[in-house]
Design a protein around this motif. Structure first.
Motif, PDB file in Angstrom:
ATOM      1  N   ALA A  56      -0.058  -2.249 -10.195  1.00 31.14           N
ATOM      2  CA  ALA A  56      -0.933  -1.425 -10.877  1.00 31.14           C
ATOM      3  C   ALA A  56      -1.871  -0.514 -10.490  1.00 31.14           C
ATOM      4  O   ALA A  56      -1.970   0.544 -10.706  1.00 31.14           O
ATOM      5  N   ALA A  57      -2.815  -0.937  -9.461  1.00 31.98           N
ATOM      6  CA  ALA A  57      -3.684  -0.424  -8.750  1.00 31.98           C
ATOM      7  C   ALA A  57      -2.987   1.054  -8.267  1.00 31.98           C
ATOM      8  O   ALA A  57      -3.576   1.836  -8.076  1.00 31.98           O
ATOM      9  N   GLY A 104      12.682  -3.309 -12.522  1.00 28.06           N
ATOM     10  CA  GLY A 104      11.879  -3.607 -11.211  1.00 28.06           C
ATOM     11  C   GLY A 104      13.047  -3.626 -10.097  1.00 28.06           C
ATOM     12  O   GLY A 104      12.740  -3.405  -8.971  1.00 28.06           O
ATOM     13  N   ASN A 105      14.134  -4.437 -10.459  1.00 30.55           N
ATOM     14  CA  ASN A 105      15.081  -4.572  -9.360  1.00 30.55           C
ATOM     15  C   ASN A 105      15.668  -3.222  -8.953  1.00 30.55           C
ATOM     16  O   ASN A 105      15.917  -3.052  -7.696  1.00 30.55           O
ATOM     17  N   ALA A 106      15.883  -2.357 -10.108  1.00 37.42           N
ATOM     18  CA  ALA A 106      16.349  -0.876  -9.514  1.00 37.42           C
ATOM     19  C   ALA A 106      15.487  -0.185  -8.678  1.00 37.42           C
ATOM     20  O   ALA A 106      15.677   0.316  -7.666  1.00 37.42           O
ATOM     21  N   LEU A 107      13.904  -0.503  -9.219  1.00 39.15           N
ATOM     22  CA  LEU A 107      12.803   0.175  -8.099  1.00 39.15           C
ATOM     23  C   LEU A 107      12.592  -0.468  -6.768  1.00 39.15           C
ATOM     24  O   LEU A 107      12.240   0.359  -5.983  1.00 39.15           O
ATOM     25  N   THR A 132       9.984  -9.758  -9.007  1.00 41.26           N
ATOM     26  CA  THR A 132      10.898  -8.566  -9.253  1.00 41.26           C
ATOM     27  C   THR A 132      10.648  -7.415 -10.052  1.00 41.26           C
ATOM     28  O   THR A 132      10.509  -6.319  -9.724  1.00 41.26           O
ATOM     29  N   ALA A 133       9.838  -7.798 -11.199  1.00 46.64           N
ATOM     30  CA  ALA A 133       9.598  -6.834 -12.198  1.00 46.64           C
ATOM     31  C   ALA A 133       8.293  -6.223 -11.695  1.00 46.64           C
ATOM     32  O   ALA A 133       8.084  -5.179 -12.389  1.00 46.64           O
ATOM     33  N   GLY A 158       3.774  -2.339 -12.711  1.00 50.18           N
ATOM     34  CA  GLY A 158       2.900  -1.635 -12.441  1.00 50.18           C
ATOM     35  C   GLY A 158       2.931  -0.241 -13.123  1.00 50.18           C
ATOM     36  O   GLY A 158       1.876   0.212 -13.431  1.00 50.18           O
ATOM     37  N   ARG A 159       3.965   0.298 -13.117  1.00 49.23           N
ATOM     38  CA  ARG A 159       3.931   1.607 -13.890  1.00 49.23           C
ATOM     39  C   ARG A 159       3.608   1.381 -15.205  1.00 49.23           C
ATOM     40  O   ARG A 159       3.129   2.363 -16.247  1.00 49.23           O
ATOM     41  N   MET A 160       4.228   0.249 -16.018  1.00 48.37           N
ATOM     42  CA  MET A 160       3.713   0.156 -17.226  1.00 48.37           C
ATOM     43  C   MET A 160       2.365   0.099 -17.613  1.00 48.37           C
ATOM     44  O   MET A 160       1.958   0.701 -18.623  1.00 48.37           O
TER      45      MET A 160
END
Length: 494
Positions: A22-23, A73-76, A348-349, A354-356
């Motif tokens: 997130a940071a 998260g897996n895709a990222l 994994t997520a 962090g984006r959310m």
């Protein structure tokens, strides 16, 4: 923090993978961001003690945050690993069914995975399974194959996120547990820590098993987090090839069960158990728990070489009764954002979490992006000697002779890597900090050989840390009590 009061736009509580993710995402904006961590380093809670799996996303209930953020998260994760240079391996996972009666449960998992958007899932028969995994249980009748699953170095992931966040201006404060939160007269929040007061316009609660205590400081609906302990055994690298993929048995209501998987460091990991306990620091292992791991690892995999165990450990998952992530602004406390109850598949997520979280904070504060090209989205990793050719290692030794001085013989970690780990952004200050960043101390001898040399390097490279001040994991874990000669002299004088 040396100042008695610090002001920022966003205070993130917790320096695990989700807090650091997130940071890092918030560092894309013009916000001033500070991370407050109760321990002495990043990656000291759930993020350091888990299965280290990149889950595919078939387990969570369709429509849940867990399901959506797991698949995202897996895709990222794989692209993030390239940018931040931490180790992830896309080896796939198998959920093994050991009876014809259980095949219905396997088909349910398959349908759930399809509903969650997991790509390329399929059910494989006994013969295909045995060709993929020769050491699978002789009772196996089929398995769910998830090719997007993998394994990750959780320490390196967490450290990489923190380093990149720091490079982009995020400040970190350690040994800084939040003891109270009050409304600030200016409209934000005043957070008290042993390192001083922090005034923030917005707070992100990513405090792991302590997230309920932080949440309940500000009022509104009460949150209850139950520490769910998982015990593991880690086997030597001599056992690392016993399985080729992440191997699960069919899951139960308590979780995904005991798995058997390779690690990115070449070991074999077996576990975890799932036991709800009251103690938020209850990371001890028990004879009963490890016996359960030993028994259940044989359900899906035959002949696990348990004589090769080099260490055992346990971790705590932040569980709540709803078995769902809690992410979003507290409706009763504007500006307070929960990133709580992050249990499996939280690792994994984490890039998606962090984006959310950053998007929620953006909306609350009306944050703007930094000017184009100002955010640095890459990071140089610490090279692993095990992944380099002798030619490349030789070239590094010519550039820096400390690459030729091996400190950790088990894991082939050089003095150059340790010095690098100390002087990086959010650098190592303890034995465990070096361990997480370089892999030193993780081998067969479990730090028996390399500890004194790493202590010498830490005290040499950190001007404010003497040999007596070197710790394993922060205050209270000092490794030296005094000097033998001083004790002998004192005795002689007496």
């Amino acid at each position: 923090m040396k100042e008695r009061e610090r002001r920022c736009d966003v205070a993130v509580i917790g320096a695990g993978v989700c807090g650091c993710a997130a940071a890092r995402e918030l560092a894309r904006t013009t916000a001033r961001v500070c991370v407050l961590e109760r321990e002495n380093d990043v990656c000291c809670g759930t993020s350091k003690a888990n299965s280290a799996i990149v889950h595919a996303g078939y387990d969570a209930m369709p429509g849940s945050l867990m399901a959506r953020l797991n698949v995202e998260g897996n895709a990222l994760m794989y692209e993030l690993a390239k940018k931040l240079q931490f180790t992830v391996k896309n080896i796939g996972s198998l959920v093994v069914c050991t009876s014809e009666r259980g095949m219905g449960g396997l088909r349910e998992l398959f349908a759930r995975g399809v509903a969650n958007g997991v790509p390329d899932l399929r059910i494989v028969d006994r013969d295909t399974l045995r060709s993929m995994e020769p050491n699978v249980s002789p009772n196996a009748v089929g398995a769910l194959w998830a090719p997007t699953a993998g394994i990750v170095d959780p320490f390196a992931l967490n450290v990489a996120l923190a380093e990149n966040a720091s490079t982009n201006g995020v400040e970190f404060a350690f040994n800084a547990p939040v003891t109270s939160i009050e409304r600030d007269p200016g409209g934000g929040f005043a957070l008290e820590t042993p390192q001083g007061r922090v005034i923030a316009r917005c707070v992100v609660n990513a405090a792991g098993v302590y997230a309920d205590q932080v949440h309940n400081m500000v009022g509104g609906d009460r949150l209850e987090i139950t520490p769910r302990r998982g015990q593991y055994m880690l086997l030597d690298t001599t056992a690392g090839n016993h399985v080729r993929h992440v191997v699960f048995a069919l899951p139960t209501k308590m979780g995904k069960g005991v798995l058997v998987a390779p690690t990115t460091h070449g070991n074999l990991i077996v576990g975890p158990t799932a036991e709800d306990i009251p103690d938020k620091e209850g990371t001890d292992t028990t004879a009963a728990g490890l016996a359960e791991v030993a028994e259940k690892c044989g359900v899906a995999v035959a002949g696990v070489p348990l004589r090769e165990v080099v260490t055992s450990f346990s971790g705590l998952r932040a569980h709540r009764a709803e078995h769902e992530f809690l992410i979003g602004e507290n409706p009763s406390v504007p500006g307070f954002v929960d990133c709580s109850a992050i249990e499996s598949p939280g690792l994994t997520a984490s890039p998606a979490i962090g984006r959310m979280v950053a998007d929620v904070v953006r909306g609350i504060l009306g944050l703007e992006d930094r000017p184009a090209g100002e955010f640095v989205d890459t990071r140089r990793g610490i090279p692993s000697m095990n992944d380099l050719s002798f030619g490349r290692w030789g070239s590094l030794c010519e550039e820096n002779p400390l690459y030729g001085r091996v400190i950790c013989r088990c894991c082939h970690v050089s003095e150059a890597q340790i010095v690098d780990a100390i002087h990086r952004p959010v650098g190592a200050r303890t034995l465990d900090g070096v361990k997480r960043r370089t892999g030193a101390c993780m081998g067969r001898c479990q730090a028996g050989f390399c500890t004194p040399k790493i202590m010498e390097i830490l005290s040499r490279e950190l001007p404010d840390v003497s040999m007596e001040g070197v710790t394993k994991a922060g205050p209270g874990s000092e490794l030296i009590k005094g000097h033998v000669k001083d004790a002998i002299a004192e005795e002689a004088r007496a």
